[in-house]
Design a protein around this motif. Structure first.
Motif, PDB file in Angstrom:
ATOM      1  N   LEU A  40       0.791  -1.230   0.000  1.00 12.66           N
ATOM      2  CA  LEU A  40       0.000   0.000   0.000  1.00 12.66           C
ATOM      3  C   LEU A  40       0.826   1.284   0.000  1.00 12.66           C
ATOM      4  CD1 LEU A  40      -2.823   1.346   0.246  1.00 12.66           C
ATOM      5  CD2 LEU A  40      -2.504   1.211   2.737  1.00 12.66           C
ATOM      6  N   THR A  41       1.736   1.428   0.940  1.00 13.63           N
ATOM      7  CA  THR A  41       2.470   2.684   1.067  1.00 13.63           C
ATOM      8  C   THR A  41       3.963   2.518   0.808  1.00 13.63           C
ATOM      9  OG1 THR A  41       2.726   2.338   3.453  1.00 13.63           O
ATOM     10  CG2 THR A  41       0.809   3.619   2.720  1.00 13.63           C
ATOM     11  N   ARG A  42       4.338   1.440   0.175  1.00 15.91           N
ATOM     12  CA  ARG A  42       5.752   1.176  -0.072  1.00 15.91           C
ATOM     13  C   ARG A  42       6.174   1.733  -1.431  1.00 15.91           C
ATOM     14  NH1 ARG A  42       7.433  -2.802   3.589  1.00 15.91           N
ATOM     15  NH2 ARG A  42       6.108  -2.617   5.443  1.00 15.91           N
ATOM     16  N   ASN A  43       7.377   1.396  -1.871  1.00 12.91           N
ATOM     17  CA  ASN A  43       7.953   1.939  -3.102  1.00 12.91           C
ATOM     18  C   ASN A  43       9.027   0.983  -3.585  1.00 12.91           C
ATOM     19  OD1 ASN A  43      10.623   2.837  -1.825  1.00 12.91           O
ATOM     20  ND2 ASN A  43       9.127   3.901  -0.551  1.00 12.91           N
ATOM     21  N   VAL A  44       9.818   1.393  -4.569  1.00 10.23           N
ATOM     22  CA  VAL A  44      10.811   0.483  -5.148  1.00 10.23           C
ATOM     23  C   VAL A  44      11.801  -0.044  -4.117  1.00 10.23           C
ATOM     24  CG1 VAL A  44      10.696   1.421  -7.495  1.00 10.23           C
ATOM     25  CG2 VAL A  44      12.299   2.419  -5.851  1.00 10.23           C
ATOM     26  N   ARG A  45      12.024   0.721  -3.053  1.00  8.33           N
ATOM     27  CA  ARG A  45      13.026   0.300  -2.067  1.00  8.33           C
ATOM     28  C   ARG A  45      12.587  -0.948  -1.302  1.00  8.33           C
ATOM     29  NH1 ARG A  45      12.599   5.768  -1.420  1.00  8.33           N
ATOM     30  NH2 ARG A  45      11.816   5.694   0.725  1.00  8.33           N
ATOM     31  N   ASP A  73       4.998  10.333  -9.505  1.00  4.22           N
ATOM     32  CA  ASP A  73       4.155  11.514  -9.312  1.00  4.22           C
ATOM     33  C   ASP A  73       2.956  11.205  -8.427  1.00  4.22           C
ATOM     34  OD1 ASP A  73       5.773  12.972 -11.007  1.00  4.22           O
ATOM     35  OD2 ASP A  73       4.427  12.822 -12.742  1.00  4.22           O
ATOM     36  N   PRO A  74       2.542  12.159  -7.601  1.00  3.73           N
ATOM     37  CA  PRO A  74       1.247  12.014  -6.927  1.00  3.73           C
ATOM     38  C   PRO A  74       0.119  12.146  -7.940  1.00  3.73           C
ATOM     39  CG  PRO A  74       2.132  14.205  -6.550  1.00  3.73           C
ATOM     40  CD  PRO A  74       3.206  13.434  -7.274  1.00  3.73           C
ATOM     41  N   ASP A  75      -1.029  11.599  -7.609  1.00  6.37           N
ATOM     42  CA  ASP A  75      -2.184  11.712  -8.488  1.00  6.37           C
ATOM     43  C   ASP A  75      -3.038  12.889  -8.032  1.00  6.37           C
ATOM     44  OD1 ASP A  75      -4.611  11.318  -9.950  1.00  6.37           O
ATOM     45  OD2 ASP A  75      -4.069   9.214 -10.199  1.00  6.37           O
ATOM     46  N   PRO A  76      -3.334  13.831  -8.916  1.00  7.70           N
ATOM     47  CA  PRO A  76      -4.169  14.966  -8.509  1.00  7.70           C
ATOM     48  C   PRO A  76      -5.612  14.572  -8.212  1.00  7.70           C
ATOM     49  CG  PRO A  76      -3.761  15.029 -10.872  1.00  7.70           C
ATOM     50  CD  PRO A  76      -2.893  13.943 -10.312  1.00  7.70           C
ATOM     51  N   GLN A  77      -6.018  13.388  -8.662  1.00  4.60           N
ATOM     52  CA  GLN A  77      -7.359  12.879  -8.375  1.00  4.60           C
ATOM     53  C   GLN A  77      -7.229  11.680  -7.426  1.00  4.60           C
ATOM     54  OE1 GLN A  77      -9.975  12.438 -11.813  1.00  4.60           O
ATOM     55  NE2 GLN A  77      -8.645  13.789 -12.997  1.00  4.60           N
ATOM     56  N   ALA A  78      -7.409  11.937  -6.139  1.00  2.00           N
ATOM     57  CA  ALA A  78      -7.139  10.918  -5.126  1.00  2.00           C
ATOM     58  C   ALA A  78      -7.985   9.669  -5.302  1.00  2.00           C
ATOM     59  CB  ALA A  78      -7.367  11.507  -3.735  1.00  2.00           C
ATOM     60  N   GLU A  79      -9.171   9.805  -5.903  1.00  2.00           N
ATOM     61  CA  GLU A  79     -10.028   8.637  -6.067  1.00  2.00           C
ATOM     62  C   GLU A  79      -9.413   7.595  -7.008  1.00  2.00           C
ATOM     63  OE1 GLU A  79     -11.368  11.782  -9.052  1.00  2.00           O
ATOM     64  OE2 GLU A  79     -10.770  11.710  -6.928  1.00  2.00           O
ATOM     65  N   ARG A  80      -8.378   7.978  -7.735  1.00  2.00           N
ATOM     66  CA  ARG A  80      -7.715   7.008  -8.614  1.00  2.00           C
ATOM     67  C   ARG A  80      -6.673   6.169  -7.875  1.00  2.00           C
ATOM     68  NH1 ARG A  80      -7.020  10.877 -13.902  1.00  2.00           N
ATOM     69  NH2 ARG A  80      -5.187  11.559 -12.721  1.00  2.00           N
ATOM     70  N   TYR A  81      -6.464   6.423  -6.601  1.00  2.00           N
ATOM     71  CA  TYR A  81      -5.564   5.579  -5.814  1.00  2.00           C
ATOM     72  C   TYR A  81      -6.279   4.267  -5.484  1.00  2.00           C
ATOM     73  CZ  TYR A  81      -2.171   9.370  -5.032  1.00  2.00           C
ATOM     74  OH  TYR A  81      -1.219  10.352  -5.183  1.00  2.00           O
ATOM     75  N   GLN A  82      -6.343   3.391  -6.474  1.00  2.00           N
ATOM     76  CA  GLN A  82      -7.038   2.118  -6.354  1.00  2.00           C
ATOM     77  C   GLN A  82      -6.244   1.049  -7.102  1.00  2.00           C
ATOM     78  OE1 GLN A  82      -9.636   1.633  -4.498  1.00  2.00           O
ATOM     79  NE2 GLN A  82     -10.301   3.749  -4.094  1.00  2.00           N
ATOM     80  N   PRO A  83      -6.309  -0.220  -6.629  1.00  2.00           N
ATOM     81  CA  PRO A  83      -5.571  -1.284  -7.306  1.00  2.00           C
ATOM     82  C   PRO A  83      -5.888  -1.420  -8.792  1.00  2.00           C
ATOM     83  CG  PRO A  83      -6.255  -2.036  -5.156  1.00  2.00           C
ATOM     84  CD  PRO A  83      -6.904  -0.695  -5.366  1.00  2.00           C
ATOM     85  N   LEU A  84      -7.133  -1.162  -9.189  1.00  2.00           N
ATOM     86  CA  LEU A  84      -7.470  -1.288 -10.604  1.00  2.00           C
ATOM     87  C   LEU A  84      -6.698  -0.261 -11.437  1.00  2.00           C
ATOM     88  CD1 LEU A  84      -9.079  -2.677 -12.802  1.00  2.00           C
ATOM     89  CD2 LEU A  84     -10.977  -1.108 -12.329  1.00  2.00           C
ATOM     90  N   THR A  85      -6.552   0.954 -10.932  1.00  2.00           N
ATOM     91  CA  THR A  85      -5.752   1.967 -11.628  1.00  2.00           C
ATOM     92  C   THR A  85      -4.319   1.495 -11.780  1.00  2.00           C
ATOM     93  OG1 THR A  85      -7.096   3.724 -10.644  1.00  2.00           O
ATOM     94  CG2 THR A  85      -4.976   4.370 -11.575  1.00  2.00           C
ATOM     95  N   TYR A  86      -3.759   0.985 -10.702  1.00  2.00           N
ATOM     96  CA  TYR A  86      -2.360   0.539 -10.744  1.00  2.00           C
ATOM     97  C   TYR A  86      -2.188  -0.641 -11.701  1.00  2.00           C
ATOM     98  CZ  TYR A  86      -2.865   2.836  -6.154  1.00  2.00           C
ATOM     99  OH  TYR A  86      -3.182   3.681  -5.124  1.00  2.00           O
ATOM    100  N   ALA A  87      -3.178  -1.535 -11.745  1.00  2.00           N
ATOM    101  CA  ALA A  87      -3.105  -2.670 -12.665  1.00  2.00           C
ATOM    102  C   ALA A  87      -3.055  -2.191 -14.112  1.00  2.00           C
ATOM    103  CB  ALA A  87      -4.295  -3.598 -12.440  1.00  2.00           C
ATOM    104  N   VAL A  88      -3.888  -1.211 -14.439  1.00  2.00           N
ATOM    105  CA  VAL A  88      -3.854  -0.639 -15.796  1.00  2.00           C
ATOM    106  C   VAL A  88      -2.491  -0.013 -16.073  1.00  2.00           C
ATOM    107  CG1 VAL A  88      -4.843   1.146 -17.281  1.00  2.00           C
ATOM    108  CG2 VAL A  88      -6.343  -0.287 -15.888  1.00  2.00           C
ATOM    109  N   ASP A  89      -1.949   0.675 -15.081  1.00  2.00           N
ATOM    110  CA  ASP A  89      -0.612   1.277 -15.240  1.00  2.00           C
ATOM    111  C   ASP A  89       0.429   0.212 -15.567  1.00  2.00           C
ATOM    112  OD1 ASP A  89      -1.641   3.771 -14.597  1.00  2.00           O
ATOM    113  OD2 ASP A  89      -0.901   3.755 -12.531  1.00  2.00           O
ATOM    114  N   ALA A 205      -0.332  11.574   1.144  1.00  2.00           N
ATOM    115  CA  ALA A 205      -1.287  11.402   2.235  1.00  2.00           C
ATOM    116  C   ALA A 205      -2.683  10.954   1.788  1.00  2.00           C
ATOM    117  CB  ALA A 205      -1.391  12.697   3.044  1.00  2.00           C
ATOM    118  N   PRO A 206      -3.234  11.462   0.661  1.00  2.00           N
ATOM    119  CA  PRO A 206      -4.595  11.048   0.279  1.00  2.00           C
ATOM    120  C   PRO A 206      -4.762   9.553   0.003  1.00  2.00           C
ATOM    121  CG  PRO A 206      -4.014  13.083  -0.832  1.00  2.00           C
ATOM    122  CD  PRO A 206      -2.758  12.580  -0.170  1.00  2.00           C
ATOM    123  N   ILE A 207      -3.663   8.819  -0.162  1.00  2.00           N
ATOM    124  CA  ILE A 207      -3.765   7.372  -0.372  1.00  2.00           C
ATOM    125  C   ILE A 207      -4.531   6.712   0.769  1.00  2.00           C
ATOM    126  CG2 ILE A 207      -2.394   5.235  -0.367  1.00  2.00           C
ATOM    127  CD1 ILE A 207      -0.267   6.808  -1.982  1.00  2.00           C
TER     128      ILE A 207
END
Length: 289
Positions: A40-45, A73-89, A205-207
């Protein structure tokens, strides 16, 4: 180049740029690349210890910070912080890299992303390693995670960041209670130096607001069905509060050839470099193309 990887950026279809590390295979290349997907809140490290080991097996390893984490980059639309968005990415990234198939390694949220991609484009997955997540997510673990990541006050030293990391994660790593080096490393994986000498959590933070802890959980079991088509290794922390033994048993019932390893004395989630986890992963990777 640094530590066997190069840094790159990928622009998603809706705008945010994602940072990823591309680890070159060591020695003769073997098999399809590996795509590592963090929690959820991790990164490449989160994979900086595991990825070089995978590269030593002759694999190209791609590790991505999802939008709003690390150098992405942060997402300006916080509602896109969802697994489905990341899967498409991630499908878009694989397309951009001309990678038709990969071994997916997904920790927690990264495992959910893998399930979503399996449901939509199962042909992209040559094999999967799912780390401490399943189609049923224990409410107690999810509530604990939301409580932990909601605390975002900055600190002024790495010792303080390590202490905060220990406070939030000691239940998952009780044997590391007095291991100062472990908690400092944990902090460096999850915190970042910001302006005015502040050290703060390395995620937008909006995540946190997008975490769903409602009583009505979606039925994710249909997402497990496509896993019958490719080799899968399930990793569970022996004291995990997110993936229960009952869910593991049902996952095994629905996929009879599911490989499984439990990491003793670890909660949510193993780093997968623990001896038991790595031994299972190394053997699994040597069997998949």
């Amino acid at each position: 180049m640094s530590q066997g990887y190069s840094d790159h950026f990928f622009t998603t279809v809706d705008g945010p740029r994602l940072h990823y590390r591309d680890y070159a295979p060591v020695g003769d290349p073997r098999g399809v690349p590996v795509l590592c997907l963090h929690g959820l809140t991790r990164n490449v490290r989160d994979f900086e210890d595991l990825a070089p080991r995978l590269a030593m097996l002759g694999r190209r390893v791609i590790v991505v910070s999802q939008r709003g984490r690390g150098r992405s980059d942060p997402d300006p639309q916080a509602e896109r912080y969802q697994p489905l968005t990341y899967a498409v990415d991630m499908v878009g990234l694989l397309d951009a890299l001309k990678v038709e198939r990969a071994v997916f390694i997904g920790t927690s949220m990264g495992g959910l992303m893998t399930m979503l991609i399996a449901a939509q484009q199962p042909e992209r997955i040559a094999a999967a390693i799912i780390n401490d997540i399943g189609p049923e997510i224990a409410e107690a673990g999810l509530s604990r995670i939301k409580a932990n990541v909601s605390v975002r006050e900055p600190v002024t030293s790495w010792d303080d960041a390590a202490a905060r990391s220990r406070e939030s994660n000691l239940a998952a790593f009780p044997k590391r209670s007095d291991d100062r080096a472990f908690w400092l490393d944990f902090a460096h994986k999850t915190w970042i130096e910001a302006a005015e000498r502040r050290i703060e959590p390395d995620y937008h933070a909006p995540i946190v607001a997008q975490i769903d802890t409602s009583d009505v959980a979606p039925d994710l079991w249909p997402l497990w069905e496509p896993f019958k088509a490719f080799p899968t290794l399930l990793v569970r922390g022996g004291i995990s509060d997110l993936l229960t033994p009952e869910t593991v048993a049902e996952m095994k019932r629905r996929k009879a050839d599911l490989e499984y390893v439990e990491v003793p004395d670890i909660g949510h989630a193993p780093f997968m470099t623990e001896p038991d986890a790595w031994a299972a992963i190394e053997a699994f990777m040597k069997r998949v193309d």
